[in-house]
Scaffold this active site. Structure first.
Site, PDB file in Angstrom:
ATOM      1  N   PRO A 229      45.030  54.072   8.688  1.00  0.00           N
ATOM      2  CA  PRO A 229      44.553  53.137   7.427  1.00  0.00           C
ATOM      3  C   PRO A 229      44.456  51.547   8.422  1.00  0.00           C
ATOM      4  CG  PRO A 229      46.641  53.933   7.177  1.00  0.00           C
ATOM      5  CD  PRO A 229      46.411  54.600   8.310  1.00  0.00           C
ATOM      6  N   ASP A 252      34.480  52.383  14.984  1.00  0.00           N
ATOM      7  CA  ASP A 252      34.044  51.851  13.696  1.00  0.00           C
ATOM      8  C   ASP A 252      34.610  50.385  13.516  1.00  0.00           C
ATOM      9  OD1 ASP A 252      33.089  54.330  12.975  1.00  0.00           O
ATOM     10  OD2 ASP A 252      34.510  54.727  11.547  1.00  0.00           O
ATOM     11  N   LYS A 274      28.579  48.038  13.856  1.00  0.00           N
ATOM     12  CA  LYS A 274      27.726  47.005  13.807  1.00  0.00           C
ATOM     13  C   LYS A 274      26.212  47.332  14.223  1.00  0.00           C
ATOM     14  CE  LYS A 274      30.584  42.890  14.710  1.00  0.00           C
ATOM     15  NZ  LYS A 274      31.286  42.490  15.823  1.00  0.00           N
ATOM     16  N   GLY A 305      38.295  54.876  11.421  1.00  0.00           N
ATOM     17  CA  GLY A 305      39.394  54.730  10.255  1.00  0.00           C
ATOM     18  C   GLY A 305      39.780  56.093   9.583  1.00  0.00           C
ATOM     19  N   ASP A 307      41.205  59.200   8.650  1.00  0.00           N
ATOM     20  CA  ASP A 307      41.179  60.642   9.215  1.00  0.00           C
ATOM     21  C   ASP A 307      39.572  60.712   9.582  1.00  0.00           C
ATOM     22  OD1 ASP A 307      42.476  63.356   9.407  1.00  0.00           O
ATOM     23  OD2 ASP A 307      40.304  63.583   8.424  1.00  0.00           O
ATOM     24  N   THR A 335      44.809  59.163   6.353  1.00  0.00           N
ATOM     25  CA  THR A 335      43.841  58.578   5.422  1.00  0.00           C
ATOM     26  C   THR A 335      44.132  57.550   4.857  1.00  0.00           C
ATOM     27  OG1 THR A 335      42.114  59.642   4.092  1.00  0.00           O
ATOM     28  CG2 THR A 335      43.894  60.439   3.649  1.00  0.00           C
ATOM     29  N   ALA A 336      43.569  56.570   4.376  1.00  0.00           N
ATOM     30  CA  ALA A 336      43.745  55.338   3.595  1.00  0.00           C
ATOM     31  C   ALA A 336      44.427  55.837   2.324  1.00  0.00           C
ATOM     32  CB  ALA A 336      42.576  54.884   3.343  1.00  0.00           C
ATOM     33  N   MET A 387      35.608  53.317  -1.135  1.00  0.00           N
ATOM     34  CA  MET A 387      34.368  52.656  -1.339  1.00  0.00           C
ATOM     35  C   MET A 387      33.764  52.654  -2.532  1.00  0.00           C
ATOM     36  SD  MET A 387      32.494  54.643   1.905  1.00  0.00           S
ATOM     37  CE  MET A 387      33.004  56.161   1.451  1.00  0.00           C
TER      38      MET A 387
HETATM   39  N1  SAH Z   1      37.859  58.103   7.167  1.00  0.00           N
HETATM   40  C1  SAH Z   1      38.485  56.924   6.405  1.00  0.00           C
HETATM   41  C2  SAH Z   1      37.600  56.503   5.096  1.00  0.00           C
HETATM   42  C3  SAH Z   1      36.276  55.961   5.616  1.00  0.00           C
HETATM   43  S1  SAH Z   1      35.481  55.356   4.263  1.00  0.00           S
HETATM   44  C4  SAH Z   1      39.947  57.451   5.797  1.00  0.00           C
HETATM   45  O1  SAH Z   1      40.371  58.535   5.788  1.00  0.00           O
HETATM   46  O2  SAH Z   1      40.662  56.650   5.383  1.00  0.00           O
HETATM   47  C5  SAH Z   1      35.931  53.618   4.125  1.00  0.00           C
HETATM   48  C6  SAH Z   1      36.903  53.300   2.862  1.00  0.00           C
HETATM   49  O3  SAH Z   1      38.022  53.659   3.154  1.00  0.00           O
HETATM   50  C7  SAH Z   1      36.738  51.877   2.573  1.00  0.00           C
HETATM   51  O4  SAH Z   1      35.723  51.213   1.805  1.00  0.00           O
HETATM   52  C8  SAH Z   1      38.089  51.942   1.577  1.00  0.00           C
HETATM   53  O5  SAH Z   1      37.786  52.453   0.388  1.00  0.00           O
HETATM   54  C9  SAH Z   1      38.803  52.858   2.414  1.00  0.00           C
HETATM   55  N2  SAH Z   1      39.804  52.379   3.103  1.00  0.00           N
HETATM   56  C10 SAH Z   1      39.927  52.406   4.568  1.00  0.00           C
HETATM   57  N3  SAH Z   1      40.979  52.014   5.077  1.00  0.00           N
HETATM   58  C11 SAH Z   1      41.688  51.232   3.995  1.00  0.00           C
HETATM   59  C12 SAH Z   1      42.626  50.353   3.929  1.00  0.00           C
HETATM   60  N4  SAH Z   1      43.336  49.892   5.054  1.00  0.00           N
HETATM   61  N5  SAH Z   1      42.986  49.774   2.587  1.00  0.00           N
HETATM   62  C13 SAH Z   1      42.297  50.241   1.462  1.00  0.00           C
HETATM   63  N6  SAH Z   1      41.358  50.867   1.600  1.00  0.00           N
HETATM   64  C14 SAH Z   1      41.013  51.313   2.889  1.00  0.00           C
END
Ligand code: SAH
Length: 473
Positions: A229, A252, A274, A305, A307, A335-336, A387
């Site tokens: 994250p 990303d 980008k 970002g 997973d 994952t976030a 998101m």
């Molecule tokens: N594959 C990623 C998600 C990608 S979608 C995962 O597993 O986390 C991108 C979304 O993830 C962002 O818009 C937000 O909603 C969330 N996100 C990712 N990193 C974050 C963070 N550090 N803090 C809060 N939300 C986060």
């Protein structure tokens, strides 16, 4: 950087040493190893230097060193080592060298040097030079001792063996990346510091051929790596290993600088977050890039970002790789939802409050009328929305009209797990209002459910994990 480290070939090249005491002798011993043609100039010579002269390892010139000019030397040298204790002589030698364009080092006086000699760890042909640009020779020597201890005992023999094999491998494996992959495997990529010389003793072209056959060095490979994250400490060991061996890294925008800084220094970094165009063409472009680099034989790290398989379009990427018969490996990441919950004190499940947890995406919900809102509106579960900032008004409205309690606690976590993390809490009925009021920016995650009442604003970067006051609406 004020000095460029280079290795000079001194074999049979003329080197003058001014002075003939123990300091000069120390310097001469290294010059002998480098097989230089050594001329030592002084009035008196220490015992060791006399021995070397008898052994034919150097020539002595008995001269009174006073004002040094080029005529003093019978032959223009490549290098001068000035090891005289006379400050005036040292100074005039330095001026002469500067005028004549000769490399000169005055022992222990960096201001009178136009080159410096680093501390060396000598396992020739492997040579490790440590330089502090003259600022702290003692530190250089201490580091040298550490490195000496760290390097395997038989390294010299292993390197010599590799030198012998090099032309053969160059002929057998034409592709440069494949060759590098071969050598990494040969030297046990993951454990180069525990090499054992006995393993290498019997290696010949036959055993090398077997090694080449067993492995597909020519073929590229893609690693879909979850970078977590955002906090570099939450990378997995495997993610870090891949980042450090990849030739190309396609990342990303979500991946922060602190993590990109851990990528191998000579890897090619490409920001695919980008790239121009709408979403569809952007993903197509990424897929094409993955195929392009892998087909060239590179090890490609697709750094995402969180997973790679959670709202990361990892599924589409492996499908493309599959179609092109490109080998791949998935490296999961935190994952976030998991990272942000942990770093804001929210237990995603709880015996009393939540028997299940659902990860939802806020993208495209308007058109998706077939979403089972009634299911999501049920009690005793946690919803984590990725998101979800833009669509939060719809989300809030749909959940409430389908029966969710407007007083259901919510937590909004912005930049979770990083030092910029912000946590805002309130009730479902206030969700979109809170986002506007606190000017929450992406990346942010919404946690909806009773467990959100436990949200806390921890300061994880303070050693004592100070509990900061939480702004509850
Ligand atoms: N594959 C990623 C998600 C990608 S979608 C995962 O597993 O986390 C991108 C979304 O993830 C962002 O818009 C937000 O909603 C969330 N996100 C990712 N990193 C974050 C963070 N550090 N803090 C809060 N939300 C986060």
């Amino acid at each position: 950087m004020n000095y460029l480290p280079i290795n000079i070939k001194l074999k049979n090249k003329t080197v003058w040493v001014l002075g003939a005491g123990p300091v000069a002798a120390r310097k001469i011993s290294t010059l002998i190893k480098a097989k230089a043609s050594i001329h030592c100039c002084a009035m008196q010579f220490c015992e060791q230097i006399k021995i070397w002269e008898k052994q034919g390892l150097l020539q002595t010139h008995q001269k009174h060193l006073e004002h040094i000019d080029i005529s003093l030397l019978s032959e223009k040298p490549h290098l001068i080592v000035s090891a005289t204790s006379d400050a005036k002589v040292a100074h005039s030698a330095f001026l002469m060298a500067e005028n004549e364009g000769i490399l000169l080092n005055t022992v222990d006086q960096p201001e009178l040097c136009n080159y410096l000699t680093p501390a060396i760890v000598d396992r020739s042909p492997l040579m490790i030079a440590i330089s502090t640009e003259g600022s702290s020779p003692v530190l250089a020597r201490l580091l040298k001792q550490k490195i000496e201890k760290l390097l395997p005992f038989g390294l010299q023999k292993i390197v010599q063996k590799a030198k012998q094999l090099r032309p053969y491998i160059k002929k057998k494996i034409k592709n440069a990346q494949a060759r590098r992959a071969f050598w990494e495997q040969y030297f046990d990529h993951d454990n180069p510091l525990i090499l054992d010389e006995t393993q290498y003793q019997d290696i010949n072209s036959q055993t090398v051929n077997k090694l080449i056959e067993q492995n597909q060095f020519q073929k590229g490979k893609v690693y879909l790596v979850g970078a977590g994250p955002g906090n570099p400490e939450l990378l997995t060991i495997k993610a870090l290993q891949v980042m450090q061996k990849a030739d190309v890294v396609l990342h990303d925008q979500l991946v922060p600088e602190a993590i990109l800084g851990l990528v191998r220094k000579d890897a090619q970094l490409i920001d695919v977050g980008k790239s121009a165009g709408n979403h569809k063409t952007k993903q197509q472009h990424i897929n094409e890039q993955l195929v392009y680099w892998a087909q060239k034989g590179f090890r490609v790290c697709r750094l995402k970002g969180g997973d790679p398989f959670v709202f990361g379009r990892g599924g589409e990427e492996i499908q493309t790789l599959h179609e092109h018969e490109i080998a791949f490996e998935i490296v999961p990441g935190i994952t976030a939802a998991i990272g942000c919950a942990a770093y804001s004190g929210i237990p995603l499940t709880h015996r009393e409050h939540a028997q299940s947890v659902t990860f939802l995406t806020g993208h495209g919900q308007e058109s998706q009328d077939n979403i089972d809102w009634q299911f999501y509106a049920k009690d005793k579960q946690t919803l984590v929305v990725y998101m979800g900032l833009i669509k939060s008004p719809i989300l809030q409205e749909k959940l409430i009209t389908h029966g969710k309690n407007p007083h259901e606690p919510v937590a909004i976590i912005e930049n979770g797990t990083s030092e910029k993390q912000r946590v805002v809490t309130g009730y479902l009925s206030q969700l979109s209002e809170l986002i506007t009021q606190h000017q929450i920016k992406s990346p942010a995650l919404l946690v909806i459910g009773e467990v959100a009442q436990y949200a806390a604003q921890f300061n994880w970067y303070n050693q004592n994990n100070v509990f900061l006051e939480l702004k509850t609406a």
